[in-house]
Design an enzyme around this catalytic site. Sequence first.
Site, short mmCIF file in Angstrom:
data_model
loop_
_atom_site.label_atom_id
_atom_site.label_comp_id
_atom_site.label_asym_id
_atom_site.label_seq_id
_atom_site.Cartn_x
_atom_site.Cartn_y
_atom_site.Cartn_z
N HIS A 41 0.85 -1.19 0.00
CA HIS A 41 0.00 0.00 0.00
C HIS A 41 0.88 1.25 0.00
O HIS A 41 2.09 1.15 0.21
CB HIS A 41 -0.96 0.00 1.20
CG HIS A 41 -0.30 0.00 2.54
ND1 HIS A 41 -0.25 -1.10 3.36
CD2 HIS A 41 0.34 0.99 3.20
CE1 HIS A 41 0.40 -0.80 4.46
NE2 HIS A 41 0.77 0.47 4.40
P1 TYD Z 1 -1.94 -3.69 7.64
O1 TYD Z 1 -1.87 -2.23 7.38
O2 TYD Z 1 -2.65 -4.57 6.67
O3 TYD Z 1 -0.46 -4.25 7.88
P2 TYD Z 1 0.75 -4.34 6.83
O4 TYD Z 1 0.65 -3.16 5.94
O5 TYD Z 1 1.96 -4.32 7.70
O6 TYD Z 1 0.65 -5.61 6.09
O7 TYD Z 1 -2.56 -3.86 9.09
C1 TYD Z 1 -2.97 -5.10 9.59
C2 TYD Z 1 -4.19 -4.89 10.49
O8 TYD Z 1 -3.87 -4.09 11.62
C3 TYD Z 1 -5.32 -4.19 9.76
O9 TYD Z 1 -6.54 -4.79 10.18
C4 TYD Z 1 -5.27 -2.78 10.28
C5 TYD Z 1 -4.69 -2.94 11.66
N1 TYD Z 1 -3.86 -1.78 12.09
C6 TYD Z 1 -4.34 -0.95 13.07
O10 TYD Z 1 -5.46 -1.12 13.61
N2 TYD Z 1 -3.56 0.10 13.47
C7 TYD Z 1 -2.34 0.32 12.92
O11 TYD Z 1 -1.65 1.29 13.31
C8 TYD Z 1 -1.87 -0.56 11.88
C9 TYD Z 1 -0.52 -0.33 11.23
C10 TYD Z 1 -2.66 -1.60 11.50
#
Ligand code: TYD
Length: 138
Positions: A48
């Site tokens: 992303h």
């Molecule tokens: P995600 O952004 O998909 O992680 P990555 O980009 O590292 O693969 O986040 C995973 C899950 O955690 C998603 O359900 C959103 C949640 N999340 C939060 O609630 N707060 C945060 O600060 C972050 C980074 C993720």
Amino acid sequence: MSNTIQFPMLGDARGSLVVLEAQKQIPFDIQRVYYIFGTQEGIARGFHAHKELLQVAVCVSGQCKMLLDNGNEKTVITMDSPTHGVLIDRMVWHEMHDFSSDCVLLVLASAHYDEADYIRNYDDFTSLSSIEKGRISE
Ligand code: TYD
């Protein structure tokens, strides 16, 4: 892209210490900290970009690879040092790959979590990036 930040190491005979302060080693006011660990073998994360968020990632243990793509240029950084950070600027598509089993990836962010700030579709990212760079997207 020059995205790495070297942090001074404050060590002594007892061991090492690195300090990260807002507007000093970290070029923004830190509003949120999270860390990624226990990543399963073969798993990649991220995929992303953010519309506004700024982040600095530090691999405080183990190693992983960080792919950064600003819409023009892609770079892959091997993260394996607690004294080096990677700045993930706004509008930079990023992916994390090849996590070692002992990898702890610490991330400092400039804002609270906001799903509306995410761009999770690569084609949307390239279109928005082109528009921002003044080229009309087809
Ligand atoms: P995600 O952004 O998909 O992680 P990555 O980009 O590292 O693969 O986040 C995973 C899950 O955690 C998603 O359900 C959103 C949640 N999340 C939060 O609630 N707060 C945060 O600060 C972050 C980074 C993720």
